[in-house]
Design a protein around this motif. Structure first.
Motif, short mmCIF file in Angstrom:
data_model
loop_
_atom_site.label_atom_id
_atom_site.label_comp_id
_atom_site.label_asym_id
_atom_site.label_seq_id
_atom_site.Cartn_x
_atom_site.Cartn_y
_atom_site.Cartn_z
N PRO A 142 -6.19 0.88 -43.97
CA PRO A 142 -7.19 0.24 -43.11
C PRO A 142 -7.05 0.56 -41.63
CG PRO A 142 -5.61 -1.36 -43.97
CD PRO A 142 -5.37 -0.08 -44.69
N LEU A 143 -5.80 0.81 -41.18
CA LEU A 143 -5.63 1.08 -39.75
C LEU A 143 -5.60 2.57 -39.44
CD1 LEU A 143 -3.15 -1.63 -38.45
CD2 LEU A 143 -5.61 -1.48 -38.16
N GLN A 144 -5.87 3.38 -40.48
CA GLN A 144 -5.77 4.82 -40.28
C GLN A 144 -6.68 5.31 -39.15
OE1 GLN A 144 -3.46 6.64 -41.72
NE2 GLN A 144 -4.11 8.39 -40.50
N PHE A 145 -7.87 4.67 -39.02
CA PHE A 145 -8.78 5.17 -37.98
C PHE A 145 -8.23 4.96 -36.58
CE2 PHE A 145 -10.12 0.80 -37.88
CZ PHE A 145 -10.70 0.60 -36.63
N VAL A 146 -7.39 3.90 -36.40
CA VAL A 146 -6.77 3.68 -35.08
C VAL A 146 -5.70 4.76 -34.86
CG1 VAL A 146 -5.64 2.01 -33.59
CG2 VAL A 146 -7.09 1.20 -35.43
N VAL A 147 -4.93 5.01 -35.92
CA VAL A 147 -3.89 6.04 -35.82
C VAL A 147 -4.54 7.40 -35.49
CG1 VAL A 147 -2.08 7.26 -37.10
CG2 VAL A 147 -2.43 4.82 -37.47
N ASP A 148 -5.66 7.67 -36.17
CA ASP A 148 -6.33 8.96 -35.97
C ASP A 148 -6.89 9.12 -34.55
OD1 ASP A 148 -5.79 9.68 -38.50
OD2 ASP A 148 -7.76 9.19 -39.32
N MET A 149 -7.11 7.99 -33.89
CA MET A 149 -7.70 8.06 -32.56
C MET A 149 -6.71 8.61 -31.52
SD MET A 149 -9.65 4.78 -31.08
CE MET A 149 -10.32 4.08 -32.51
N VAL A 150 -5.41 8.49 -31.84
CA VAL A 150 -4.40 8.91 -30.86
C VAL A 150 -3.94 10.32 -31.17
CG1 VAL A 150 -2.18 8.29 -29.83
CG2 VAL A 150 -3.65 6.51 -30.79
N PRO A 151 -4.20 11.27 -30.25
CA PRO A 151 -3.79 12.65 -30.54
C PRO A 151 -2.30 12.85 -30.31
CG PRO A 151 -4.87 12.51 -28.38
CD PRO A 151 -4.88 11.12 -28.97
N ASP A 152 -1.69 13.80 -31.01
CA ASP A 152 -0.30 14.11 -30.68
C ASP A 152 -0.23 15.42 -29.90
OD1 ASP A 152 -0.90 15.82 -32.67
OD2 ASP A 152 0.67 15.19 -34.04
N ASN A 153 -1.39 16.00 -29.67
CA ASN A 153 -1.43 17.21 -28.87
C ASN A 153 -2.80 17.28 -28.20
OD1 ASN A 153 -1.91 19.90 -28.05
ND2 ASN A 153 -0.24 20.58 -29.38
N ALA A 154 -2.80 17.11 -26.88
CA ALA A 154 -4.07 17.02 -26.17
C ALA A 154 -4.89 18.30 -26.35
CB ALA A 154 -3.83 16.77 -24.69
N LEU A 155 -4.21 19.44 -26.28
CA LEU A 155 -4.97 20.69 -26.35
C LEU A 155 -5.57 20.91 -27.73
CD1 LEU A 155 -2.85 23.13 -24.20
CD2 LEU A 155 -4.87 21.82 -23.57
N SER A 156 -4.82 20.52 -28.77
CA SER A 156 -5.42 20.74 -30.09
C SER A 156 -6.57 19.76 -30.32
CB SER A 156 -4.38 20.72 -31.21
OG SER A 156 -4.05 19.41 -31.55
N ALA A 157 -6.49 18.55 -29.73
CA ALA A 157 -7.63 17.63 -29.84
C ALA A 157 -8.85 18.24 -29.17
CB ALA A 157 -7.29 16.29 -29.20
N MET A 158 -8.62 18.85 -28.00
CA MET A 158 -9.75 19.42 -27.27
C MET A 158 -10.34 20.64 -27.96
SD MET A 158 -8.42 19.31 -23.42
CE MET A 158 -7.43 17.95 -22.92
N SER A 159 -9.53 21.24 -28.84
CA SER A 159 -10.06 22.43 -29.49
C SER A 159 -10.75 22.10 -30.80
CB SER A 159 -8.93 23.43 -29.74
OG SER A 159 -8.05 22.87 -30.68
N ASN A 160 -10.97 20.80 -31.04
CA ASN A 160 -11.54 20.41 -32.31
C ASN A 160 -12.73 19.47 -32.07
OD1 ASN A 160 -12.09 19.38 -34.79
ND2 ASN A 160 -10.01 18.65 -35.23
N ASN A 161 -13.93 19.97 -32.39
CA ASN A 161 -15.12 19.17 -32.10
C ASN A 161 -15.21 17.89 -32.90
OD1 ASN A 161 -16.45 20.35 -30.02
ND2 ASN A 161 -17.62 21.77 -31.29
#
Ligand code: ASP
Length: 443
Positions: A142-161
């Motif tokens: 149930p809390l997975q969506f909160v976990v998913d909201m936090v990136p562990d790598n800013a650049l890889s988050a930015m490279s993923n639409n």
């Protein structure tokens, strides 16, 4: 033609695209010609919009937050936004449920149609892939969506639409930290992002120059790849129930705009219309986001402090059109396949459709994936799921186009309401694509 407003140009492109597509359906090999030679231009346009989405969100959110000067204002905007988003989504689902229970579109579907639709779609790749994607989503906690909201790598988050929320999270973190180091220290970074923001908005203007041609290509392709018209007619009552609900939502937004912002709602829709037409043509609120931001800020007058947060968050979590559709579709399928939905089942739909619209990606067809989860939440028999989806598959694309318009309109409406409530709705100051052109053109 030169002075025609943008929304008229786009509309003309859309109508010509539909007519051209219809013409090509009667030409042998017409669909392939459109797919090979016309559609790529639509695809390029959508790619260009997606290309600038991440830089635009980052630049504009950093600018929005660092202009705030006061963190408590941000909390204020955040809480209001989430509250109104949840409120409008629950209203959308309730409207959907009321309509589908009154009109009962599922009770008129003949056995013959059900068999035909099942034979055509139940084992199709489209339906199978929706069910596979849904089972991936469902297996998380149930809390997975909160976990998913936090990136562990800013650049890889930015490279993923598809990681928009991660990008938003990182940017808010960056913006707040910039506020905390004081104006002087943050100035170089702030100037950089301010300038980046201006540049990306100019890129939106330039991309929009090709919008009338791009929608021509997109719609011609939708028409040539659409399904058997007989099946569409059999599902007309269901489709009209969804469209009726969506029209009620538009009227509801107009009411909100006129009561709370004191702006003329027809003016509001006219200013927003290029974004709505693109939402219709692309079926993607994420691809439309750069244009929605430009229209809302420059043409409606919502301050960046509000729009830079409300719109990107809305594109990912606020989908009123999608949730209304999910409510209608879930009950329609139950009616058509004789599955008895109790009152508590319908109440469950309100909660799961709300969560599903938050979890739906802002891309074509995402609403149908989450519909599987809505159906499972009311204990819809698993062996009939594929048949259920097959029933609505034929009209999913046109309905996706319509619900995406509502998703985008809902985000824009909420941004205007929040802006008004915090004193950040100003007189619009539109910029043109060719401002400063003289300065860079030698005569
Ligand atoms: N296409 C929709 C959007 O991008 C999502 C959906 O309803 O499928 O907003």
């Amino acid at each position: 033609m030169k002075n025609l407003a943008l929304h008229w140009k786009i509309l003309i492109g859309m109508v010509l695209g539909i007519l051209f597509g219809l013409g090509m359906t009667s030409v042998p090999g017409g669909a392939k010609i459109v797919g090979d030679w016309i559609n790529p231009f639509g695809t390029i346009f959508v790619k260009l919009l997606k290309l600038i989405a991440v830089p635009l969100i980052i630049a504009s959110l950093v600018k929005g937050i660092s202009d705030l000067k006061d963190i408590s204002k941000f909390r204020n905007i955040g809480l209001r936004t989430i509250g109104i988003y949840i409120g409008t989504t629950v209203i959308a689902i309730t409207i959907g449920l009321l309509l589908v229970n009154i009109i009962e579109p599922g009770n008129g579907v003949s056995e013959e149609t059900i068999t035909k639709l099942t034979d055509t779609y139940a084992n199709s790749e489209g339906v199978k892939s929706k069910m596979q994607e849904a089972s991936k989503q469902k297996n998380s906690g149930p809390l997975q969506f909160v976990v998913d909201m936090v990136p562990d790598n800013a650049l890889s988050a930015m490279s993923n639409n598809t990681a928009m929320l991660q990008v938003i999270f990182f940017t808010i973190f960056l913006g707040i930290s910039m506020l905390l180091i004081g104006e002087k220290n943050a100035k170089p970074l702030k100037d950089f992002f301010d300038s980046l923001n201006e540049v990306v908005l100019k890129m939106v203007d330039l991309i929009m120059l090709s919008a009338p041609f791009a929608v021509f290509a997109l719609l011609a392709n939708v028409v040539v790849s659409s399904n058997d018209p007989d099946l569409l007619v059999a599902l007309l009552k269901y489709a009209l129930t969804v469209v009726g609900g969506l029209l009620i939502m538009i009227s509801f937004y107009m009411l909100l705009v006129s009561i709370f912002t004191r702006k003329n709602p027809f003016w509001f829709l006219q200013q927003l219309s290029p974004a709505q037409l693109l939402a219709f043509s692309t079926s993607s609120s994420a691809a439309t986001l750069p244009v929605t931001m430009e229209r809302v800020e420059e043409h409606i007058g919502v301050d960046k402090e509000v729009s830079s947060f409300v719109l990107p968050v809305g594109a990912t979590i606020n989908m009123d059109g999608t949730s209304l559709y999910q409510a209608v579709a879930a009950v329609f399928i139950s009616q058509a396949l004789g599955f008895d939905l109790s009152l508590s089942g319908q109440l469950t739909i309100i909660v799961t459709a709300l969560l599903a619209s938050i979890g739906s990606a802002a891309v074509p067809g995402a609403g149908m994936v989450m519909l599987v989860i809505v159906l499972e939440s009311v204990n819809f028999p698993a062996e009939k799921l594929a048949i259920g989806l097959a029933l609505i598959f034929a009209v999913d694309r046109p309905l996706d186009m319509c619900r995406t318009v509502i998703n985008v309109t809902g985000d824009a409406t909420v941004s205007a309401l929040v802006a008004k409530s915090v004193g950040k709705l100003h007189d619009p100051k539109p910029k043109n694509w060719n401002d400063h052109l003289d300065e860079v053109k030698s005569n």
